[in-house]
Scaffold this motif. Sequence first.
Motif, PDB file in Angstrom:
ATOM      1  N   ALA A   1       0.827  -1.202   0.000  1.00 54.90           N
ATOM      2  CA  ALA A   1       0.000   0.000   0.000  1.00 54.90           C
ATOM      3  C   ALA A   1       0.868   1.261   0.000  1.00 54.90           C
ATOM      4  O   ALA A   1       0.570   2.218  -0.721  1.00 54.90           O
ATOM      5  CB  ALA A   1      -0.940  -0.004   1.209  1.00 54.90           C
ATOM      6  N   VAL A   2       1.937   1.265   0.777  1.00 56.47           N
ATOM      7  CA  VAL A   2       2.856   2.412   0.806  1.00 56.47           C
ATOM      8  C   VAL A   2       3.444   2.628  -0.584  1.00 56.47           C
ATOM      9  O   VAL A   2       3.471   3.751  -1.099  1.00 56.47           O
ATOM     10  CB  VAL A   2       3.965   2.231   1.865  1.00 56.47           C
ATOM     11  N   GLN A   3       3.925   1.563  -1.214  1.00 54.70           N
ATOM     12  CA  GLN A   3       4.518   1.672  -2.550  1.00 54.70           C
ATOM     13  C   GLN A   3       3.506   2.217  -3.551  1.00 54.70           C
ATOM     14  O   GLN A   3       3.796   3.130  -4.303  1.00 54.70           O
ATOM     15  CB  GLN A   3       5.057   0.305  -2.989  1.00 54.70           C
ATOM     16  N   ARG A   4       2.309   1.683  -3.527  1.00 54.70           N
ATOM     17  CA  ARG A   4       1.260   2.108  -4.451  1.00 54.70           C
ATOM     18  C   ARG A   4       0.895   3.578  -4.231  1.00 54.70           C
ATOM     19  O   ARG A   4       0.802   4.358  -5.176  1.00 54.70           O
ATOM     20  CB  ARG A   4       0.030   1.211  -4.277  1.00 54.70           C
ATOM     21  N   GLU A   5       0.735   3.962  -2.977  1.00 57.39           N
ATOM     22  CA  GLU A   5       0.323   5.335  -2.663  1.00 57.39           C
ATOM     23  C   GLU A   5       1.457   6.330  -2.918  1.00 57.39           C
ATOM     24  O   GLU A   5       1.200   7.455  -3.348  1.00 57.39           O
ATOM     25  CB  GLU A   5      -0.176   5.434  -1.223  1.00 57.39           C
ATOM     26  N   MET A   6       2.713   5.949  -2.683  1.00 64.07           N
ATOM     27  CA  MET A   6       3.843   6.836  -2.985  1.00 64.07           C
ATOM     28  C   MET A   6       3.961   7.042  -4.495  1.00 64.07           C
ATOM     29  O   MET A   6       4.282   8.139  -4.950  1.00 64.07           O
ATOM     30  CB  MET A   6       5.148   6.284  -2.409  1.00 64.07           C
ATOM     31  N   THR A   7       3.689   6.009  -5.263  1.00 67.40           N
ATOM     32  CA  THR A   7       3.708   6.129  -6.724  1.00 67.40           C
ATOM     33  C   THR A   7       2.609   7.085  -7.186  1.00 67.40           C
ATOM     34  O   THR A   7       2.853   7.966  -8.022  1.00 67.40           O
ATOM     35  CB  THR A   7       3.541   4.747  -7.381  1.00 67.40           C
TER      36      THR A   7
END
Length: 146
Positions: free
Chosen positions: A9-15
């Motif tokens: 989720a962090v990776q997706r939201e940072m992207t």
Amino acid sequence: MTAAEAVEAVQREMTAFARRARASAGRMHPELSLVSYTLLGHLEERGGCRATDLAAHYALDKSTVSRQVGALERAGLIERRADPDDHRVQVLHLTGTGRRLLAQVTESRRAAFRERLADWPEEDLARFAAYLIRYNAWTPPDAPDA
């Protein structure tokens, strides 16, 4: 949510955040890309620096920085000055126009953040800021300045 799901989720939201930041930078000032804005901000914060310092700080290829610096010079936003300690070295500095444009874009960006975060409780804002600071402070063990 498991740790693996949270990391995803962090990776997706940072992207998504990065995509949105690039898109909004163009709307705030069409001639000033997010990279250019970032470089101008760094020059202001440091009171000037060499192009090689910019490349090292942002882990960018020297040719990429060279192109960006050239565009910023042509736009009259930065200038080169001889380093007072070593006249062979050129130090990049903001021009008056560069300072004014950076201040204008910075204020537009702050206003956009204030609007987006207006209904967040103060403790959530403080926690979010602390998490971002912690995230961005991490340096890989093999990084040159680690």
